[in-house]
Structure formats: structure tokens, C-alpha cells
Scaffold this motif. Structure first.
Motif, PDB file in Angstrom:
ATOM      1  N   LEU A   1     -21.042 -46.659 -46.208  1.00 48.06           N
ATOM      2  CA  LEU A   1     -20.200 -47.714 -46.399  1.00 48.06           C
ATOM      3  C   LEU A   1     -19.137 -47.627 -45.535  1.00 48.06           C
ATOM      4  O   LEU A   1     -18.364 -48.743 -45.350  1.00 48.06           O
ATOM      5  N   GLN A   2     -18.819 -46.695 -44.903  1.00 52.58           N
ATOM      6  CA  GLN A   2     -17.626 -46.425 -44.132  1.00 52.58           C
ATOM      7  C   GLN A   2     -17.413 -47.319 -43.096  1.00 52.58           C
ATOM      8  O   GLN A   2     -16.381 -47.963 -42.659  1.00 52.58           O
ATOM      9  N   TRP A   3     -18.502 -47.762 -42.507  1.00 53.01           N
ATOM     10  CA  TRP A   3     -18.269 -48.701 -41.206  1.00 53.01           C
ATOM     11  C   TRP A   3     -17.891 -50.161 -41.730  1.00 53.01           C
ATOM     12  O   TRP A   3     -17.113 -50.722 -41.212  1.00 53.01           O
TER      13      TRP A   3
ATOM     14  N   ASN B   1      -5.257 -63.232 -52.618  1.00 50.82           N
ATOM     15  CA  ASN B   1      -5.651 -61.990 -52.767  1.00 50.82           C
ATOM     16  C   ASN B   1      -5.840 -61.590 -54.064  1.00 50.82           C
ATOM     17  O   ASN B   1      -6.895 -60.811 -54.464  1.00 50.82           O
ATOM     18  N   ILE B   2      -5.187 -61.410 -55.054  1.00 49.57           N
ATOM     19  CA  ILE B   2      -5.213 -60.879 -56.210  1.00 49.57           C
ATOM     20  C   ILE B   2      -6.395 -61.651 -56.791  1.00 49.57           C
ATOM     21  O   ILE B   2      -7.148 -61.035 -57.411  1.00 49.57           O
ATOM     22  N   GLY B   3      -6.309 -62.859 -56.495  1.00 50.35           N
ATOM     23  CA  GLY B   3      -7.325 -63.871 -57.235  1.00 50.35           C
ATOM     24  C   GLY B   3      -8.631 -63.507 -56.792  1.00 50.35           C
ATOM     25  O   GLY B   3      -9.710 -63.402 -57.396  1.00 50.35           O
ATOM     26  N   SER B   4      -8.893 -63.359 -55.325  1.00 54.50           N
ATOM     27  CA  SER B   4      -9.989 -62.989 -54.812  1.00 54.50           C
ATOM     28  C   SER B   4     -10.663 -61.619 -55.341  1.00 54.50           C
ATOM     29  O   SER B   4     -11.926 -61.453 -55.511  1.00 54.50           O
TER      30      SER B   4
ATOM     31  N   PHE C   1     -12.901 -55.225 -50.376  1.00 50.44           N
ATOM     32  CA  PHE C   1     -12.055 -54.540 -49.611  1.00 50.44           C
ATOM     33  C   PHE C   1     -10.917 -55.031 -48.792  1.00 50.44           C
ATOM     34  O   PHE C   1      -9.816 -54.778 -48.445  1.00 50.44           O
ATOM     35  N   ASN C   2     -11.350 -56.527 -48.536  1.00 49.46           N
ATOM     36  CA  ASN C   2     -10.502 -57.276 -47.873  1.00 49.46           C
ATOM     37  C   ASN C   2      -9.175 -57.563 -48.523  1.00 49.46           C
ATOM     38  O   ASN C   2      -7.868 -57.260 -48.164  1.00 49.46           O
ATOM     39  N   PRO C   3      -9.200 -58.202 -49.805  1.00 47.76           N
ATOM     40  CA  PRO C   3      -8.060 -58.240 -50.498  1.00 47.76           C
ATOM     41  C   PRO C   3      -7.223 -57.205 -50.847  1.00 47.76           C
ATOM     42  O   PRO C   3      -5.889 -57.276 -50.892  1.00 47.76           O
TER      43      PRO C   3
ATOM     44  N   THR D   1     -14.457 -52.024 -40.666  1.00 50.45           N
ATOM     45  CA  THR D   1     -14.490 -53.255 -40.068  1.00 50.45           C
ATOM     46  C   THR D   1     -13.575 -54.152 -41.054  1.00 50.45           C
ATOM     47  O   THR D   1     -12.902 -54.966 -40.491  1.00 50.45           O
ATOM     48  N   TYR D   2     -13.713 -54.284 -42.175  1.00 51.65           N
ATOM     49  CA  TYR D   2     -12.679 -55.080 -43.124  1.00 51.65           C
ATOM     50  C   TYR D   2     -11.359 -54.618 -42.991  1.00 51.65           C
ATOM     51  O   TYR D   2     -10.322 -55.732 -42.949  1.00 51.65           O
ATOM     52  N   LEU D   3     -10.994 -53.438 -42.740  1.00 50.09           N
ATOM     53  CA  LEU D   3      -9.533 -53.003 -42.702  1.00 50.09           C
ATOM     54  C   LEU D   3      -9.090 -53.793 -41.154  1.00 50.09           C
ATOM     55  O   LEU D   3      -7.963 -54.190 -41.127  1.00 50.09           O
TER      56      LEU D   3
END
Ligand code: GLN
Length: 496
Positions: free
Chosen positions: A392-394, A157-160, A331-333, A398-400
Motif C-alpha cells: 500500500l505504501q506506493w 476534508n473532515i467531511g470527505s 489518506f488524502n483528507p 502518491t497521495y501524500l
């Protein structure tokens, strides 16, 4: 096991080598992946010219690519187990990936197929085998193994994050091929680092399985034969002699992958000469496999339909700065890095009270989070239908939810495949774990294509359909949880 006692955060020092290699590999993988669909669907007439493909076709290619990346982990695992050894497979893989990205950096359209192909082959050699080596750094009963995989997951995740940030910015703001080139340079750092510090791995994954020379020679012949056979269709497609629509290919590829997975599980269960306990473990892994494939079919929408949703229907202006579309995936990583320690602490907390949920239960929870994330998207689509662009909050929400799902499923699945796989098959079993990602990836391309082909209108039916199958699989897992509880405890010992 490593030959050295020095350590990396209390872990074998070889973990540092693997951490950094995987970090650069994921930097290049996610950095390029974030741009791919945007590049393919981008208008031809703009300064940063795209290829002008339809969302359906572009995401079919994206799905085939993601599917290939993970599918090739199966032969990659086999080659490492039997011929190359895992360490060498990782080295070759890293070099091939770097080459693939550097080809994509050349601004010619015909490089696309070739570059993506090389990245897929290289990742097939690297991705599952590097995870196998992580497992091999620890003795079977070493209680640090799960934590080792958690640290390793951080590197992903640091990489991504770095990949999304750098390749995303360069690709969208300077030129697509600059972004692809940045991915190639990142992977080159990974190659150098791995080559310089590989000795720290000691003999973990150094030698392939022991076998008589005659057997190895036979395997070598099989491998060369298969490579030649596989090269024929690749050349025919690549040169355009056979022309097939990407979406048709993707559909058949999904069937092919599912069949391969089915055959492999049946083989392991019935014909691989496993004892009763090992067979029960294979059954458990099969369940996890199905859940994981379903999960990734949602997760990989990030590079496809959710990427297009961000571009077309989301307001990305932040205090006057137009954020690159691919940054939304950042936001995912970031969430993983924030929440992974909390999840790990939570599992440990439950474990101490003997309440640690069984693996199928954790996987069911992962799917429920994925279902919820698409419920959020349904609402977001509704809001966008009223007036786009939306905030953007949606997508952030979703990603959270997807990340929470990922954290209950992905690091745990990796560790489970390391621990419950029959010993001789561990390399291939990682391949199998990634076959679930392959199926998920192709489905993501197909579903994402359908979801975005008719603009916002086509999204709700597809997202609703996905929610339904997540819920059905989660329900099945919950029922089966009951059957696996006791066994899993016994198999994994007091420290799990
Ligand atoms: N995010 C994880 C990784 O890149 C898992 C991806 C997957 O298996 N589909 O390793």
C-alpha cells in the motif's frame, strides 16, 4: 458581513453554519464518488453486483459526472448572483443533492443517470455559492479571510474522511446502494443543520445583486428558457432516445468546457468594463485557472484509475482484514488535516519575512508535486508488473505528494478568486474557479480510462504524458511569476 459578533474560533459565527453544511455535502460527494467507478466496473455476477462496464466507459461516465458537478457551478453562481441570492441557492442545492443520493440508493440501474444528474445540479447550486458566502463573511480588508478559507477547507476534508469511511464501508461490504444511501442521509443532516442555523449568516449572501425589476425579470426569463433548453438533451439521453458512447461525449464535453472558459475570460478581460487593475487580476486568475485544471486532472484520478489500481494491484489485507478499496482514498483528507496547519504556518512565516511566494509560484509548486506523485506511480506500476499485488505504501506516497500539491494550490486558489475577482462578478468567478475543476474532472475520466483500459501495460504511457504537461505548465508559470510579483503584493496588502 455578519450581523452578529459571536464567533467560531475567532471567526464570524456564520462560518460554523457553512463549515457544517460543506462538511456534510463533501461527505456525501466523496463518499459516493469513491464507490462510483468500483460499482460501474464491478462484476455483474458477484453478490454485490456491479454494472460490469469497461474501465474506459466507466471512467468516461465518472469524468462527465465530476465535470458536470463543477461545471454547473457556473450557472449556479449566476443564478445566486442575479436571482436567488447565495443563501437560498445553497439551501436548494443541498436538498437536490440529498434527493439525488437517495435515488441512487434504490437498487435499479436506470436510477444511476437520474441520481447523478440531480447530485450534479444540486452541487452546482451549492458548492461555489457556499464559498462565496465564506468570502462575504469578511470585510474586504479583514486579515482573517485567508484563515477563514483554511478552516473551511478543513470542513471539506473532515467531511470527505467521514464519507470515505462510512459510504466506502457500507457500499463495498454491505451493498453499493447502501453506500449511496448513506451519502443521502449525510446530506440530509446537512440540510437540517443549514436550515436551522442559516440565520447566523446575517445578510452575507442573502440578497442577489441589486438591479431594476425589469432587468431581473429579463434574467428570470433567460434562466427559465435555458433550463428548458438544457432539459431537452437531458431527457433524450436519459431515456435512451439518443445513444452516445460515454467516452465520445466526455471528449466533446472537455472541448465544450474549455471553449466556455476561454470565452468567459475574453469577455471579462475585454468587454466587462473593467479597469486596468481589475484586468490584470483577471489575467492572473486565468493563469491560476490553467494550472488548476491541469492539477485536478491528476487529483481526480483518485476515484478513477488510482481506485482501480488499488483494487486490482494493491494488497489491501491489513492483519487479516480486507480493507475496502475506497478507504485508500481516506489518506488524502487525513493528510490535508495534518498538513494544512503546517502549510498555513509556513506561508505566514515566509510572509513575515516578506518572502511569501507569489500565487503563480505556489501553483507551479503544486503542479510539481502532482508530477512527482505520478513519478511514484510509474515506479509502482513497474513493481506491479514484476509481481502484483504490491504494498500500500506506493499509493500512500502518491497521495501524500498530491496532497502537498493540493495544499499549495487549492485553498489559495479559492481565496485568490475571492479576493482578486471584480466585485460584481464574484459569484460567477467562483463558478469559473470550479470550471477548472470541471475540465480537470473530465480529463481525469478520459485519461484514467485510457490508463487502465489495457491493465498495467497502458498506465505508464498515460502517466508519463501527464507528468510532461504538469512540468510544461509549471515551467510557464515560473517564468510568468516574475511579471506578477510586484502587482500582487500591492493588490493584496501587507497581510497576505
Ligand atoms: N478537495 C476540494 C473540494 O472538494 C477541491 C476539489 C476540486 O475543486 N476539484 O472542495
Amino acid at each position: 458581513m455578519t450581523a452578529t459578533n459571536a464567533d467560531f474560533f475567532g471567526h464570524p459565527v456564520g462560518l460554523r453554519t457553512l463549515f457544517l453544511t460543506e462538511m456534510w455535502e463533501r461527505m456525501s460527494y466523496y463518499g459516493m464518488r469513491a464507490l462510483l467507478v468500483l460499482y460501474m466496473t464491478g462484476a455483474v455476477s458477484t453478490a454485490n453486483a456491479g454494472l460490469g462496464m469497461s474501465p474506459l466507459e466507466a471512467q468516461a461516465i465518472y469524468g462527465i459526472y465530476v465535470g458536470m458537478v463543477y461545471f454547473l457551478a457556473v450557472p449556479g453562481g449566476w443564478l445566486a448572483d442575479n436571482l436567488l441570492g447565495h443563501q437560498r441557492a445553497v439551501l436548494y442545492g443541498a436538498i437536490i443533492i440529498a434527493l439525488g443520493h437517495l435515488i441512487l440508493a434504490v437498487p435499479i440501474e436506470s436510477g444511476l443517470f437520474f441520481g447523478l444528474g440531480l447530485v450534479a445540479i444540486g452541487t452546482g447550486l451549492l458548492k461555489s455559492n457556499i464559498s462565496t458566502i465564506v468570502g462575504k463573511l469578511y470585510a474586504d480588508d479583514d486579515p482573517r479571510r485567508d484563515a477563514g478559507f483554511t478552516i473551511f477547507y478543513m470542513s471539506i476534508n473532515i467531511g470527505s474522511m467521514v464519507g470515505f469511511a462510512i459510504c466506502g464501508y457500507m457500499g463495498e461490504k454491505i451493498g453499493w446502494h447502501w453506500g449511496f444511501g448513506a451519502a443521502g442521509v449525510g446530506m440530509l443532516f446537512g440540510v437540517l443543520q443549514y436550515a436551522r442555523t442559516r440565520h447566523l449568516l446575517g445578510d452575507a449572501g442573502l440578497a442577489p445583486n441589486a438591479m431594476p425589476d425589469t432587468t431581473r425579470n429579463k434574467y428570470r426569463q433567460w434562466a427559465s428558457g435555458a433550463a428548458v433548453l438544457a432539459a431537452v438533451p437531458v431527457v433524450l439521453f436519459g431515456t435512451g432516445v439518443i445513444d452516445v458512447q460515454a467516452s465520445v461525449f466526455a471528449e466533446n464535453f472537455a472541448y465544450f468546457l474549455t471553449t466556455i472558459a476561454g470565452i468567459y475570460f475574453v469577455y471579462l478581460y475585454a468587454f466587462a468594463g473593467l479597469n486596468a487593475a481589475e484586468r490584470k487580476n483577471v489575467l492572473l486568475l486565468f493563469l491560476l485557472f490553467v494550472a488548476a485544471a491541469a492539477f485536478w486532472s491528476g487529483f481526480d484520478q483518485s476515484g478513477g484509475s488510482l481506485n482501480l489500481f488499488a483494487r486490482d494491484y494493491t494488497d489491501l489485507n491489513f492483519m487479516g482484514f480486507d480493507m475496502p478499496v475506497s478507504w485508500v482514498q481516506f489518506f488524502n483528507p487525513i493528510y490535508v488535516v495534518i498538513f494544512a496547519p503546517m502549510f498555513a504556518a509556513f506561508w505566514a512565516f515566509l510572509g513575515r519575512r516578506n518572502l511569501d511566494p507569489s500565487l503563480p509560484l505556489k501553483f507551479a509548486v503544486g503542479l510539481l508535486f502532482m508530477a512527482l506523485s505520478f513519478v511514484v506511480m510509474l515506479v509502482a506500476v513497474g513493481v506491479a508488473l514484476e509481481s502484483a499485488p504490491i504494498g500500500l505504501q506506493w499509493l500512500l506516497l502518491t497521495y501524500l505528494l498530491q496532497t502537498w500539491g493540493e495544499l499549495t494550490l487549492s485553498p489559495i486558489g479559492l481565496s485568490a478568486f475571492s479576493r482578486y475577482s471584480p466585485k460584481r462578478y464574484v459569484g460567477q468567478m467562483f463558478g469559473l474557479w470550479f470550471l477548472a475543476s470541471a475540465i480537470g474532472g473530465v480529463l481525469a475520466g478520459l485519461l484514467g480510462g485510457e490508463a487502465t483500459d489495457g491493465g498495467l501495460q497502458s498506465m505508464s504511457p498515460i502517466f508519463s504524458y501527464m507528468i510532461q504537461y504538469y512540468l510544461v505548465i509549471a515551467a510557464i508559470l515560473l517564468v510568468l511569476t516574475y511579471f506578477f510579483r510586484g502587482d500582487e503584493r500591492r493588490a493584496s496588502g501587507p497581510n497576505s
